[in-house]
Design a protein around this motif. Structure first.
Motif, short mmCIF file in Angstrom:
data_model
loop_
_atom_site.label_atom_id
_atom_site.label_comp_id
_atom_site.label_asym_id
_atom_site.label_seq_id
_atom_site.Cartn_x
_atom_site.Cartn_y
_atom_site.Cartn_z
N ARG A 167 18.63 39.31 -18.95
CA ARG A 167 17.38 39.31 -19.72
C ARG A 167 16.20 39.34 -18.76
O ARG A 167 16.25 38.75 -17.69
CB ARG A 167 17.25 38.02 -20.53
N PHE A 168 15.16 40.01 -19.20
CA PHE A 168 13.92 40.00 -18.43
C PHE A 168 12.77 40.34 -19.37
O PHE A 168 12.77 41.40 -20.01
CB PHE A 168 13.98 41.00 -17.27
N ASP A 169 11.80 39.43 -19.46
CA ASP A 169 10.58 39.67 -20.21
C ASP A 169 10.86 40.24 -21.61
O ASP A 169 10.42 41.33 -21.95
CB ASP A 169 9.68 40.63 -19.41
N LYS A 170 11.58 39.49 -22.40
CA LYS A 170 11.93 39.84 -23.78
C LYS A 170 12.85 41.06 -23.90
O LYS A 170 13.11 41.56 -24.99
CB LYS A 170 10.68 40.07 -24.63
N GLU A 171 13.27 41.60 -22.76
CA GLU A 171 14.22 42.71 -22.82
C GLU A 171 15.60 42.17 -22.48
O GLU A 171 15.72 41.16 -21.79
CB GLU A 171 13.82 43.81 -21.84
N ARG A 172 16.62 42.85 -22.98
CA ARG A 172 17.97 42.38 -22.75
C ARG A 172 18.89 43.56 -22.53
O ARG A 172 18.76 44.57 -23.22
CB ARG A 172 18.44 41.57 -23.97
N ARG A 173 19.79 43.42 -21.57
CA ARG A 173 20.76 44.49 -21.34
C ARG A 173 22.15 43.88 -21.21
O ARG A 173 22.33 42.88 -20.51
CB ARG A 173 20.42 45.23 -20.05
N VAL A 174 23.10 44.44 -21.91
CA VAL A 174 24.49 43.98 -21.81
C VAL A 174 25.32 45.16 -21.31
O VAL A 174 25.30 46.23 -21.92
CB VAL A 174 25.04 43.49 -23.17
N GLN A 175 25.98 44.94 -20.18
CA GLN A 175 26.83 46.00 -19.61
C GLN A 175 28.29 45.67 -19.89
O GLN A 175 28.81 44.68 -19.37
CB GLN A 175 26.59 46.10 -18.10
N TYR A 176 28.92 46.47 -20.74
CA TYR A 176 30.31 46.21 -21.11
C TYR A 176 31.25 47.05 -20.25
O TYR A 176 30.95 48.21 -19.94
CB TYR A 176 30.55 46.62 -22.57
N PHE A 192 49.53 51.37 -14.27
CA PHE A 192 48.31 52.18 -14.47
C PHE A 192 47.16 51.24 -14.82
O PHE A 192 47.35 50.25 -15.53
CB PHE A 192 48.52 53.17 -15.61
N GLN A 193 45.99 51.57 -14.32
CA GLN A 193 44.81 50.78 -14.70
C GLN A 193 43.58 51.67 -14.67
O GLN A 193 43.42 52.50 -13.78
CB GLN A 193 44.63 49.60 -13.74
N THR A 194 42.73 51.50 -15.64
CA THR A 194 41.48 52.28 -15.68
C THR A 194 40.39 51.44 -16.35
O THR A 194 40.67 50.37 -16.88
CB THR A 194 41.68 53.61 -16.42
N LYS A 195 39.18 51.96 -16.31
CA LYS A 195 38.10 51.25 -16.99
C LYS A 195 37.08 52.24 -17.55
O LYS A 195 36.97 53.38 -17.07
CB LYS A 195 37.40 50.28 -16.04
N SER A 196 36.38 51.79 -18.55
CA SER A 196 35.28 52.59 -19.09
C SER A 196 34.09 51.65 -19.29
O SER A 196 34.27 50.45 -19.49
CB SER A 196 35.68 53.26 -20.40
N GLU A 197 32.90 52.22 -19.24
CA GLU A 197 31.70 51.37 -19.29
C GLU A 197 30.72 51.83 -20.35
O GLU A 197 30.63 53.02 -20.65
CB GLU A 197 31.01 51.37 -17.91
N ARG A 198 29.97 50.86 -20.85
CA ARG A 198 28.92 51.16 -21.82
C ARG A 198 27.83 50.08 -21.69
O ARG A 198 28.16 48.89 -21.61
CB ARG A 198 29.51 51.16 -23.23
N SER A 199 26.60 50.49 -21.63
CA SER A 199 25.49 49.52 -21.59
C SER A 199 24.71 49.59 -22.89
O SER A 199 24.47 50.68 -23.43
CB SER A 199 24.55 49.83 -20.42
N LYS A 200 24.32 48.44 -23.38
CA LYS A 200 23.46 48.37 -24.57
C LYS A 200 22.25 47.51 -24.19
O LYS A 200 22.39 46.53 -23.45
CB LYS A 200 24.20 47.72 -25.76
N ALA A 201 21.10 47.86 -24.73
CA ALA A 201 19.90 47.11 -24.34
C ALA A 201 18.87 47.07 -25.44
O ALA A 201 18.84 47.95 -26.32
CB ALA A 201 19.30 47.72 -23.08
N ILE A 202 18.03 46.06 -25.38
CA ILE A 202 16.84 45.99 -26.22
C ILE A 202 15.67 46.23 -25.28
O ILE A 202 15.45 45.45 -24.34
CB ILE A 202 16.69 44.59 -26.88
N VAL A 203 14.97 47.33 -25.46
CA VAL A 203 13.82 47.62 -24.60
C VAL A 203 12.55 47.58 -25.45
O VAL A 203 12.60 47.77 -26.66
CB VAL A 203 13.97 49.00 -23.90
N ARG A 204 11.46 47.29 -24.82
CA ARG A 204 10.19 47.20 -25.57
C ARG A 204 9.16 48.18 -25.05
O ARG A 204 9.23 48.62 -23.94
CB ARG A 204 9.64 45.77 -25.49
#
Lengths: 204, 514
Positions: A167-176, A192-204
């Motif tokens: 979080r920073f200054d009312k903004e929020r980011r979640v990196q999954y 076997f192993q792998t990964k995938s990523e997705r970020s979600k955020a509240i921006v102002r």
């Protein structure tokens, strides 16, 4: 003349007002493929994981698995039997329902792919109950080996969802990050192993 | 007008006077009618609140039934007229206080579906302030805190009835709103009580990790000594560890209460971190004292070692009511200072207006009768903790919106002043007593608009102000739970007998609404 135009204006205004107010009334709509709102699921509404996120994460991981040497081995062998261990929600978000959806999606992909045979989750649950075991999100190799032998599974597919929340200054980011792993039941070796990523955020 | 020039001057004066008198009478009549017809929501529901204040929730429910023109609380209105969904919500809370949890749950569910959310996330054009200020003609929208409280309150109904599946659904609905609040209003406290009881639901559903996540959420808002033992129990079954959960676990891992028989692999989690020294950073710590302290002279409830033959009792005490809205007048100068950048339009026009005050909806407190609670089971005192200060959350939420609301009030006042000026200009064009006509026209326009302009005082007025919780593991069997509420209005004691099965639970809910 002035009076007539004033009366006319009032009539027009009084007739237009309900129309204008009615235009703002919320209504239910249908969305998704084959409807008049095919892009309804495109927009993000929060920092949680929605249907589109799950699809994207799943697709990335399954594509990686299907391009792996392990998949090639499976294709050339006689339909190995796999079982799916619950995907662990390792985040502080309430995503257990989403994890179940992910599990079902994964199961569907495997079954319809025709390369592997999948142990039904109901059967798996019965075996766990019969053995008086408690299956949690944590992958437990010893328990997996025991269950695997009982249900005849050669591999376990499992996964884990992790998140970094900032979080920073009312903004929020979640990196999954969604990890997917295939473990050989007999040897407990990660094949076997792998990964995938997705970020979600509240921006102002 | 050309023909009138030749007519006697006295006749003209008489005709003008009569014309003006007629218009003034009509204007005055319109003003009175408008004022009477536009009673605010808080005025129309005053009788119900008076009944609650007298300690007669059944009388309050009857008043609300009259409002909706239904004969009893079992009935729902045939036609959903303006504000009925809000009145159903008010009644749901009252029915919970009466102990009719089934009907209360039905009312809460209907209100939850019918009521729309006042979206704080989308306020680019200052619509939020405009809506709250004077859109009482439109459909009522609940504030996010109110919306979240609907699910938290309804959770109580299901828990008291022992319906974990119904409670689970409410917990999930609560989570949707809590996630929204966390994303769009991260600076304020958000209903720790809801997270607490949602955790209780998942704990008793056997979903340890989900329960721990909810307890972690509750602990983000405030500390709960009563969660120490449940977290320890759950940690043995679940793997979720948040920072606050770690704080509530003993520094040396205790023997797990339940363990899978074939658990050969080492635990995946890192061992709990020891508690830092008292002079360390301000982190939340488990409390060992209650809000009031243990009841004097009553021994505390012993900790039960035999979990298999015991059940759990959760006591919920809700006291008071949150503030409600009334129209409040403040001078224009002060209003401009408060509204800041949220005023649109030419503020110099306000100098010409006849009205030098702005009216907007302001929160006012009820006369609190009870504000504290204590509980005991079979003569053993429980630690009663304040779970949520709902009033504090409602006030904080409203204070954030207030500049926008006053800005909307001023913007509307500027529009009124502009209309009055146009009326004055048109009147001034009339010959003879044109100046007088202009003045009266401006006064009539501005006066009528002021009379019609009623601030929206709609809000959930029966929402409890403070929510307290206590819990204890007890031997399976029947127990008498005593809840005493105290406050400026005196004290009241309620006794309830509950039966707890081994491994089961019972929930006692006491709601005073005054």
């Amino acid at each position: 003349m002035r009076r007539t135009s004033l009366v006319r204006s009032l009539i027009v205004l009084s007739l237009a007002a309900p129309v204008m107010l009615g235009g703002c009334k919320p209504k239910a709509i249908r969305g998704g493929e084959g409807t008049e709102n095919p892009d309804l699921d495109e927009g993000a509404m929060g920092t949680g994981l929605d249907r589109k996120d799950l699809d994207d994460l799943m697709k990335t991981n399954m594509t990686a698995l299907m391009a792996s040497p392990l998949w090639a081995t499976w294709r050339s062998s006689k339909q190995p039997v796999i079982a799916i261990w619950p995907i662990k929600n390792d985040t502080s978000e309430h995503l257990d329902d989403q994890m179940l959806t992910l599990l079902s999606d994964m199961e569907t992909e495997f079954i319809n792919g025709g390369v592997v045979s999948v142990v039904s989750r109901e059967r798996q649950a019965e075996m766990i109950a019969e053995a008086n075991l408690q299956q949690t999100g944590d992958f437990n190799p010893a328990m997996a080996a025991q269950i695997g032998r009982q249900i005849g599974a050669q591999y376990f597919v499992t996964g884990k969802l992790q998140a970094v929340d900032e979080r920073f200054d009312k903004e929020r980011r979640v990196q999954y990050t969604l990890f997917l792993q295939v473990v050989e039941v007999e040897s407990s070796i990660v094949k076997f192993q792998t990964k995938s990523e997705r970020s979600k955020a509240i921006v102002r | 007008m050309t023909m009138m020039r030749g007519w006697p001057r006295s006749w003209l004066r008489g005709w003008l006077r009569g014309w003006l008198r007629g218009w003034l009478r009509l204007g005055a009549g319109c003003l009175v009618a408008a004022t009477l017809a536009c009673a605010t929501y808080s005025e129309r529901t005053e009788a119900a609140r008076d009944e609650l204040q007298r300690g007669d929730p059944a009388g309050a429910a009857s008043q609300l039934n009259k409002f909706m023109k239904v004969r009893s609380s079992e009935q729902l209105p045939n036609k959903w007229k303006k504000d009925f969904e809000l009145v159903v919500l008010e009644r749901a809370m009252i029915l919970q206080a009466i102990g009719d949890h089934e009907t209360s749950a039905r009312d809460f569910e209907i209100a939850d579906k019918q009521l729309e959310l006042l979206d704080i996330a989308r306020d680019g054009a200052g619509k939020l302030g405009k809506y709250i200020y004077s859109d009482s003609a439109t459909k009522f929208k609940t504030s996010p805190i109110e919306k979240m409280s609907i699910n938290a309150m309804n959770l109580c109904n299901y828990l008291v009835q022992g319906d974990l599946q119904g409670a689970r659904i409410e917990a999930k609905r609560f989570t949707v709103m809590r996630n929204y609040m966390r994303d769009y209003d991260p600076e304020h406290e958000h209903n720790a009580f809801g997270s607490y009881v949602a955790g209780f639901v998942f704990e008793h559903l056997g979903q340890a990790d989900e329960a721990l996540r909810y307890y972690d959420e509750a602990l983000q808002e405030r500390e709960f000594g009563s969660l120490k033992a449940p977290i320890e129990r759950l940690a043995a079954r679940g793997s979720y560890r948040g920072e606050r959960i770690e704080d509530y676990l003993p520094s040396t891992p205790s023997a797990p209460v339940e363990k899978p028989p074939v658990e050969t692999s080492p635990p995946a989690e890192t061992p709990p971190t020891p508690m830092p020294a008292a002079e360390g950073p301000p982190v939340q710590r488990p409390s060992t004292t209650s809000e009031l302290g243990a009841l004097s002279g009553i021994p505390a409830w012993p900790i039960l070692a035999d979990a298999a033959s015991s059940g759990e009792i959760l006591v919920i005490a809700k006291t008071g009511r949150v503030p409600y809205k009334v129209p409040k007048r403040i001078p224009i100068g002060l209003a401009i200072g408060l509204a800041g950048a949220f005023v649109t339009g030419d503020t110099t026009l306000l100098e010409y207006g006849m009205f030098k005050v702005v009216t907007y909806p302001e929160l006012v407190a009820h006369d609190t009768v009870f504000d504290q609670a204590e509980a005991s089971i079979g003569g053993h005192a429980l630690d009663m903790e304040l779970a949520t200060d709902v009033t504090g959350e409602i006030v904080a939420e409203y204070e954030d919106m207030k500049p926008k609301i006053i800005g909307a009030a001023l913007t509307r006042m500027i529009a009124r002043a502009a209309a009055a000026e146009a009326g004055r200009a048109a009147g001034n064009q009339a010959e003879g007593a044109g100046g007088l006509i202009g003045f009266l026209a401006a006064a009539a326009i501005e006066g009528t608009m002021v009379a019609l302009d009623k601030p929206d005082t709609r809000s959930w007025t029966t929402l409890p102000a403070r929510i307290h919780v206590a819990r204890a593991m007890v031997p399976a069997g029947t127990h008498e739970v005593t809840v005493t509420v105290r406050g400026p209005g005196g004290m009241e004691t309620r006794r309830t007998r509950v039966k707890v099965a081994a491994g089961g639970f019972a929930v006692v809910d006491v709601t005073t609404l005054r």
